[in-house]
Design an enzyme around this catalytic site. Structure first.
Site, short mmCIF file in Angstrom:
data_model
loop_
_atom_site.label_atom_id
_atom_site.label_comp_id
_atom_site.label_asym_id
_atom_site.label_seq_id
_atom_site.Cartn_x
_atom_site.Cartn_y
_atom_site.Cartn_z
CB VAL A 19 45.47 5.22 4.16
CG1 VAL A 19 45.72 6.43 4.53
CG2 VAL A 19 46.30 4.06 5.69
CG LEU A 160 46.48 5.71 9.65
CD1 LEU A 160 46.31 4.14 9.68
CD2 LEU A 160 45.77 6.24 9.50
N GLY A 284 52.35 -9.88 9.82
CA GLY A 284 51.47 -10.03 8.68
C GLY A 284 50.45 -8.24 8.45
CB CYS A 287 51.75 -2.06 5.87
SG CYS A 287 49.76 -0.96 6.13
C1 UGA Z 1 51.81 -0.71 10.27
C2 UGA Z 1 52.39 -0.15 11.13
O1 UGA Z 1 52.99 -0.02 12.57
C3 UGA Z 1 51.71 1.67 11.08
O2 UGA Z 1 52.71 2.61 11.31
C4 UGA Z 1 52.01 1.79 9.16
O3 UGA Z 1 51.44 3.31 9.32
C5 UGA Z 1 51.01 0.58 9.17
O4 UGA Z 1 51.80 -0.84 8.88
C6 UGA Z 1 51.09 0.96 7.61
O5 UGA Z 1 51.92 1.75 6.08
O6 UGA Z 1 49.71 1.11 6.78
P1 UGA Z 1 49.51 -2.18 10.74
O7 UGA Z 1 50.07 -2.90 9.99
O8 UGA Z 1 47.56 -2.07 10.77
O9 UGA Z 1 50.69 -0.76 10.79
O10 UGA Z 1 49.97 -3.31 12.10
P2 UGA Z 1 51.03 -3.15 13.42
O11 UGA Z 1 49.88 -2.97 14.84
O12 UGA Z 1 51.68 -2.27 13.13
O13 UGA Z 1 51.22 -4.67 13.58
C7 UGA Z 1 51.95 -5.29 11.90
C8 UGA Z 1 51.95 -7.14 12.17
O14 UGA Z 1 52.58 -7.17 13.18
C9 UGA Z 1 50.90 -7.60 12.97
O15 UGA Z 1 50.71 -8.66 12.29
C10 UGA Z 1 50.40 -7.55 14.18
O16 UGA Z 1 50.18 -8.18 15.23
C11 UGA Z 1 52.58 -8.36 14.32
N1 UGA Z 1 53.18 -7.32 15.24
C12 UGA Z 1 53.13 -6.42 16.08
C13 UGA Z 1 53.88 -8.47 16.57
O17 UGA Z 1 53.96 -9.95 15.62
N2 UGA Z 1 54.73 -8.27 17.43
C14 UGA Z 1 54.48 -6.31 17.63
O18 UGA Z 1 55.75 -6.79 18.72
C15 UGA Z 1 54.15 -6.08 16.44
#
Ligand code: UGA
Length: 486
Positions: A19, A160, A284, A287
């Site tokens: 971040v 983000l 995973g 966050c």
């Molecule tokens: C997440 C949030 O989306 C951001 O808005 C936030 O700023 C960030 O945490 C944080 O707090 O710093 P991030 O952890 O980078 O972002 O990743 P995501 O794209 O949200 O994915 C998180 C997890 O959920 C991954 O393991 C992804 O594979 C999974 N996921 C996501 C699913 O299994 N299905 C989905 O439809 C979307």
């Protein structure tokens, strides 16, 4: 010359992680004068010399563009504080043993800022922190003898996502400013003005994304407490959406329906929306797991039993186990099998392996005696640090090398290249044409046509046996204690 170029804000960003570093680079990109501070000397030295510690699209270009002009790197928090108008705290808030956020890094940085303050400063919480952290930072600073006229503490949560962090930062859905005084709020508004006025999007070299001069990001001003809760509640809600669709996927598997159709149908309802409804191996990353636990902990502390969040966590844990059993259902036994693993990071587009469901699965496979041939476009180096290569664990340089002579391919994250494999080539190098896909990257009918046994999440499995392909709605179904051959 734009207003920001004429009067840039002097910003210090404390913490150079996913971040902090992205925020620092993006503040420089929109015209401000930024110093990025970290107490890790070797990291700062490497950043000064042009090193890029994380895999993030556009970050190398932005750092290259602004290094030594609008952005510099230092370990000296004292000088950085004295030179800055706004100090963004973007240090880690890891999960403690009780599930609550460990705020000791925030506390240490706040104390050091307090010891360095020599004039009015706006201190900004950028890290994800529980409600009341703002009050605590104020208390820590006041305790160091600083008068409340000399500082404000605000909350400006960051939304983000890793992998798309730069675009998310510069083209946000919203900018949330939690501030108790107009003086502090107006400095934050000035910082984000290039985005909220749309001036940034007119630049010919602007990072492209969904915002434009016509479609600028909205700014929401709230109390500091509301801003803190917005961040935790947003992450907890997104995790809930994922666990919800994973539970629905399990119903789909049981009855032979396709969860992708179900998610599409649900997502067409504008009140639900199509995003974050992708079933898979469970969420995973650094966050969601931490923030769901921390928000549940906050609720408990204020006397609210947020049982829903416990269920969200339980479904997520079970999802990983179900997926492992699905692999078992395709392979029968693990010992001595050679498995091609595509994906080690917690999702595609990043090198981050924190709380990666893929690594949980790899560890279980190794424990059960399988050989793993792994490929990930960016996460190999980080994974090598926790699972060193040996006779059982081999790192490969492309998917086909990993698949050569393997008993099955396991797709564990969603890098775009994993959805574009040359299937003919893949089938020709595999020992058995079995694909267990934790991210639903392929069409089951096409996979069957190509002669693969294909198991995915929340969709009927295609079992290909002696040239005959059948759909078995129950084949992917996890039955505790049961194993299934094919
Ligand atoms: C997440 C949030 O989306 C951001 O808005 C936030 O700023 C960030 O945490 C944080 O707090 O710093 P991030 O952890 O980078 O972002 O990743 P995501 O794209 O949200 O994915 C998180 C997890 O959920 C991954 O393991 C992804 O594979 C999974 N996921 C996501 C699913 O299994 N299905 C989905 O439809 C979307």
């Amino acid at each position: 010359m734009s207003e920001t170029e004429k009067h840039p804000v002097s910003i210090a960003v404390v913490g150079s992680g996913y971040v902090g570093l992205v925020a620092a680079a993006c503040f420089a990109e929109i015209g401000h004068k930024v110093v990025c501070v970290d107490n890790d000397e070797s990291k700062i030295q490497s950043l000064q010399q042009g090193g890029i510690p994380i895999h993030e699209d556009f970050l190398p270009e932005l750092l290259e563009r602004h290094r030594n002009s609008r952005i510099r790197f230092t370990t000296d928090l004292r000088t950085a504080t004295q030179e800055a108008e706004a100090i963004f705290i973007a240090v880690g808030t890891p999960q403690s043993e009780t599930g609550s956020a460990d705020l000791s890094y925030v506390d240490a940085v706040a104390s050091e800022i307090a010891r360095s303050i020599d004039g009015y400063k706006v201190i900004v919480e950028k890290s994800t922190v529980p409600v009341y952290t703002n009050e605590w930072i104020c208390r820590v600073i006041a305790r160091n003898g600083i008068s409340t006229d000399h500082f404000d503490v605000t909350s400006n949560p960051e939304f983000l996502r890793e992998g798309t962090a730069v675009v998310d930062f510069l083209h946000p859905d919203r900018i949330v400013i939690g501030a108790q005084t107009e003086r502090a709020a107006s400095l934050l508004q000035k910082i984000y003005a290039p985005l909220t006025t749309g001036a940034y999007y007119d630049q010919s070299d602007a990072v492209p994304g969904p915002c434009s001069r016509q479609k600028t990001p909205p700014i929401l001003q709230t109390s500091t407490k509301a801003a803190e809760i917005i961040k935790h509640a947003s992450n907890a809600f997104l995790a809930t959406k994922i666990s919800f669709i994973n539970a629905v996927a399990n119903i789909c598997e049981a009855v032979g329906a396709d969860v992708e159709d179900v998610a599409r149908g649900m997502g067409m309802d504008a009140r639900i929306g199509p995003k974050f409804l992708r079933a898979g191996v469970g969420y995973g990353g650094s966050c969601f797991p931490k923030d769901v636990a921390a928000f549940r902990n906050v609720a408990e502390l204020v006397g609210v039993d947020f049982a829903l969040l416990r269920e969200v966590e339980a479904i997520n844990e079970e999802q990983k186990q179900r997926f492992f059993q699905k692999i078992r259902s395709a392979l029968w036994t693990f010992r001595g099998k050679s498995l091609c693993v595509l994906g080690l990071a917690f999702k595609g587009g990043t090198d981050d392996i924190r709380e990666s469901p893929a690594l949980d699965i790899v560890r279980q496979l190794l424990n059960e005696g399988s050989k793993v041939n792994a490929f990930d476009p960016a996460a190999e180096e980080r994974t090598r640090e926790v699972i060193p290569p040996n006779a059982q664990m081999r790192y490969c340089s492309d998917p086909y090398e990993a698949a050569t002579d393997a008993d099955a391919v396991l797709i564990l994250n969603d890098w775009p290249e994993f959805a574009e494999l040359n299937l003919e080539r893949l089938r020709s190098v595999l020992r058995y044409p079995i694909v267990v896909d934790g991210r639903n990257l392929y069409d089951p009918a096409k996979m069957a046509q190509m002669g693969f046994t294909y198991l995915s999440v929340g969709r009927p499995a295609n079992i290909h046996h002696s040239g005959i392909s059948t759909q078995d709605p129950q084949a992917g179904l996890y039955k505790p204690g049961a194993t299934r051959g094919f």
